[in-house]
Scaffold this motif. Structure first.
Motif, short mmCIF file in Angstrom:
data_model
loop_
_atom_site.label_atom_id
_atom_site.label_comp_id
_atom_site.label_asym_id
_atom_site.label_seq_id
_atom_site.Cartn_x
_atom_site.Cartn_y
_atom_site.Cartn_z
N GLY A 1 -9.01 3.27 4.08
CA GLY A 1 -8.49 3.41 2.73
C GLY A 1 -7.69 2.23 2.22
N TYR A 2 -7.74 1.09 2.89
CA TYR A 2 -6.98 -0.07 2.45
C TYR A 2 -7.75 -0.87 1.40
CZ TYR A 2 -3.67 0.79 6.17
OH TYR A 2 -2.73 1.36 6.96
N GLY A 3 -7.01 -1.52 0.52
CA GLY A 3 -7.60 -2.31 -0.55
C GLY A 3 -7.78 -3.77 -0.16
N ALA A 4 -8.37 -4.52 -1.09
CA ALA A 4 -8.74 -5.92 -0.84
C ALA A 4 -7.53 -6.78 -0.49
CB ALA A 4 -9.47 -6.49 -2.05
N ARG A 5 -6.42 -6.59 -1.19
CA ARG A 5 -5.25 -7.44 -0.93
C ARG A 5 -4.73 -7.24 0.50
NH1 ARG A 5 -1.86 -5.26 -4.15
NH2 ARG A 5 -0.31 -4.65 -2.65
N ARG A 6 -4.69 -6.01 0.96
CA ARG A 6 -4.22 -5.71 2.32
C ARG A 6 -5.21 -6.23 3.36
NH1 ARG A 6 -0.71 -1.42 4.15
NH2 ARG A 6 -0.40 -1.85 6.33
N ILE A 7 -6.49 -6.14 3.06
CA ILE A 7 -7.52 -6.64 3.98
C ILE A 7 -7.40 -8.15 4.12
CG2 ILE A 7 -10.01 -6.99 4.23
CD1 ILE A 7 -10.34 -4.17 2.95
N MET B 1 -0.20 3.46 -3.06
CA MET B 1 -1.54 2.89 -3.25
C MET B 1 -1.46 1.36 -3.37
SD MET B 1 -3.95 5.51 -3.71
CE MET B 1 -5.19 4.69 -4.61
N ILE B 2 -0.44 0.89 -4.06
CA ILE B 2 -0.27 -0.57 -4.21
C ILE B 2 0.06 -1.20 -2.86
CG2 ILE B 2 1.21 -2.34 -5.24
CD1 ILE B 2 1.34 -0.50 -7.73
N ARG B 3 0.93 -0.57 -2.08
CA ARG B 3 1.25 -1.10 -0.74
C ARG B 3 0.02 -1.14 0.16
NH1 ARG B 3 5.78 2.08 -1.45
NH2 ARG B 3 4.91 3.72 -0.13
N PRO C 1 -5.18 -2.44 -6.55
CA PRO C 1 -4.59 -2.93 -7.80
C PRO C 1 -3.90 -1.79 -8.56
CG PRO C 1 -6.97 -3.37 -7.73
CD PRO C 1 -6.63 -2.58 -6.53
N LEU C 2 -2.94 -2.15 -9.38
CA LEU C 2 -2.16 -1.17 -10.13
C LEU C 2 -3.03 -0.30 -11.02
CD1 LEU C 2 0.56 -0.01 -11.10
CD2 LEU C 2 0.67 -1.87 -12.76
N ASP C 3 -4.00 -0.89 -11.72
CA ASP C 3 -4.82 -0.10 -12.62
C ASP C 3 -5.67 0.92 -11.86
OD1 ASP C 3 -6.35 -2.14 -11.55
OD2 ASP C 3 -7.61 -2.37 -13.32
N SER C 4 -6.18 0.57 -10.68
CA SER C 4 -6.95 1.52 -9.87
C SER C 4 -6.05 2.64 -9.37
CB SER C 4 -7.58 0.82 -8.67
OG SER C 4 -8.53 -0.10 -9.08
N ALA C 5 -4.85 2.31 -8.94
CA ALA C 5 -3.93 3.33 -8.46
C ALA C 5 -3.58 4.31 -9.57
CB ALA C 5 -2.66 2.68 -7.90
#
Length: 193
Positions: A96-102, A160-162, A166-170
């Motif tokens: 469940g991690y997003g692109a920035r965390r990856i 979700m941001i952590r 992205p903010l808009d997706s969260a």
């Protein structure tokens, strides 16, 4: 037990003396490491340098060329940064991690940008949906997010941001009206999830 023995009786064991490394032993340690753990070239280099600091080097031998050792392991196929990045990215997306965390995880592992694959928009949305479902955010909570509970909404969006989204997706996911609209946002059906 005597008073000066403390809570544990003393044994006559001697501290193990660790011999300094030589080229054969360093290569053996490196081979054992890549056999047990998925790693990158940078990770193997860090491991070898740490072992040299811990154990020292045999003074009878010339100083080791760690870069050459790592390069030899890369040429042999024992270490493959591109494959490591693909597998690590897939695992983080499934969690469940997003692109920035990856990207942060791959940076920490020492993977070069050329060895990475971009996270597709659909994959990122599905990862956000997995996280929301797992953590019971938005419409996946017991009662969803009540309209007046701004603190809970902001807490879920911050999580979700952590996780790298992205903010808009969260916002979109936490504010979804129901589960079906959240699934539609991610491009999934109930049976897919």
């Amino acid at each position: 037990m005597t008073e000066d023995a403390g809570p544990y009786p003393r044994t006559n064991r001697r501290a193990r003396v660790v011999k300094p490394l030589d080229p054969a032993r360093l290569e053996e340690l490196a081979l054992h490491y890549v056999a047990r753990f998925a790693t990158t070239a940078k990770g193997l280099e860090r491991y070898c340098r740490r072992k040299l600091r811990e154990r020292g080097w045999n003074d009878d031998e010339p100083q080791p060329d760690i870069a050459a050792l790592v390069e030899r392991f890369v040429r042999s196929g024992y270490v493959n940064d591109e494959e490591y990045a693909r597998v690590r990215q897939g695992g983080l997306l499934r969690r469940g991690y997003g692109a920035r965390r990856i990207h942060a995880a791959l940076d920490a592992a020492g993977v070069a940008p050329d060895d990475r694959h971009e996270v597709a928009d659909g994959e990122a949305r599905q990862a956000a949906l997995r996280l929301a479902r797992k953590r019971r955010f938005g419409p996946f909570g017991p009662d969803g997010v009540p309209p007046g509970d701004r603190a809970l909404r902001e807490k879920q969006i911050a999580a979700m941001i952590r996780a790298g989204h992205p903010l808009d997706s969260a916002r979109e996911l936490v504010d979804a009206a129901d589960r079906q609209s959240a699934l539609a946002w991610a491009g999934m059906m109930d049976e897919d999830f």
